[in-house]
Enzyme design. Sequence first.
Site, mmCIF file in Angstrom:
data_model
loop_
_atom_site.group_PDB
_atom_site.id
_atom_site.type_symbol
_atom_site.label_atom_id
_atom_site.label_comp_id
_atom_site.label_asym_id
_atom_site.label_seq_id
_atom_site.Cartn_x
_atom_site.Cartn_y
_atom_site.Cartn_z
ATOM 1 N N ARG A 170 -17.074 -0.739 -24.182
ATOM 2 C CA ARG A 170 -17.541 -0.969 -22.807
ATOM 3 C C ARG A 170 -16.836 -0.055 -21.818
ATOM 4 O O ARG A 170 -15.752 0.468 -22.090
ATOM 5 C CB ARG A 170 -17.189 -2.404 -22.374
ATOM 6 C CG ARG A 170 -18.173 -3.415 -22.814
ATOM 7 C CD ARG A 170 -17.682 -4.787 -22.410
ATOM 8 N NE ARG A 170 -18.731 -5.766 -22.625
ATOM 9 C CZ ARG A 170 -18.523 -7.070 -22.706
ATOM 10 N NH1 ARG A 170 -17.298 -7.552 -22.599
ATOM 11 N NH2 ARG A 170 -19.532 -7.884 -22.883
ATOM 12 N N ASP B 129 0.812 -1.223 0.000
ATOM 13 C CA ASP B 129 0.000 0.000 0.000
ATOM 14 C C ASP B 129 0.850 1.279 0.000
ATOM 15 O O ASP B 129 0.342 2.348 -0.323
ATOM 16 C CB ASP B 129 -0.915 0.036 1.234
ATOM 17 C CG ASP B 129 -1.793 -1.200 1.330
ATOM 18 O OD1 ASP B 129 -2.008 -1.839 0.288
ATOM 19 O OD2 ASP B 129 -2.267 -1.515 2.439
#
Length: 365
Positions: free
Chosen positions: A178, A143
């Site tokens: 999409r 992280d």
Amino acid sequence: MKKRVLLATGGGDCPGLNAVIRGFVKRAHQEREWEVLGSIQSFNGLLEEPTNIRVLDPKTVSGIHVRGGTIIGTTNKGGPFAWPVRGVDGTWEAVDRSDEMIRKCRLMGIDAVVNIGGDGSQRISQKLFEKGLPVIGVPKTIDNDLEATDYTFGFHTAVQIATDALDKLVTTAESHNRILIMEVMGRDAGWIALNASIAGGAEVCLIPEIPYSTKSIMNCLEERFQRGKYFAVIVISEGAKPVDGAVSGFAGNEVGYENFRLVGAAARLSAELKAAGLELDIRETVLGHVQRGGTPVAYDRILAAQFGVKAFEMVRNGEWGYMVAYRHPHMVAVPLSEAINRMKFVDGDCNLIRTARGINICLGD
Ligand code: F6P
């Protein structure tokens, strides 16, 4: 008799852990007077009966720098201060076994403990240090959310994995006209999402630090459609949330697991965009633990090797209660007590954010 140092890897795994172990063991071996031991599955190996500890010598660590995971295992459940024990009525309770662990270290002639782990593990390091155990911390997390260190190893690998996935999603999004949403890890920090979005050219990037509005995303997509582009890739951090909403997830129900599990950000956003009138097909990809697996990139191996070598040098110097940190271009020792309290989040005015805006990435605000 040789001095003994015990290594443990705790919390979620992270590419580069083996490179730290290898760096540490190789450097320790140069001094001859140190023996390195590894506690299996974090401190569980020390607390179990019989103990589950293995000798780590240069032969054991040969070639492991390229391997993901950790050769000594890890866990993000329990630990010496909250060891899960099942009561007679079948319910679980957390028992403090830290004194027992410290006694055991003394009995086994362990002169130092090196705890390689994230913020949760370093909080354990600090508490053990306060109880008199000679501990040194080595930070790890994909992280990259620890303020004390410029980077943690594993982060660049996670960014590369997310970028590779994004590159793949772009071609299929374009073929099908999409909207593809990719959910990435990072807990409450948006570093992985932001870096991968810039590297891979996402149209929209949603991070925990900047709550998003569906209207803003719709406007950005609408502009794109007007330019004749009927596809887009949206990167969303697992911890992102709408302006008027909360993160998606649930409290973990596994025994000894205390983290809130962030799950469902991509699915939530998909529903929000449909509700806002988006007519194109939308699909969601949740990258999940793929981001933590496999071979570390070169940068992470190099950083991890530096962490390992520096950690041993701190052991040799007796710098107990300190954690290794990288402050470019130096490897430094920072007090654990300071390091555990300061997280690093994306500042809304930082250069990466300005860069993202500069290349027309919509941040949802
Ligand atoms: O902190 C690292 C991390 O991978 C986060 O990005 C993620 O939210 C969490 O760990 C997942 O943890 P677990 O392995 O318990 O599912």
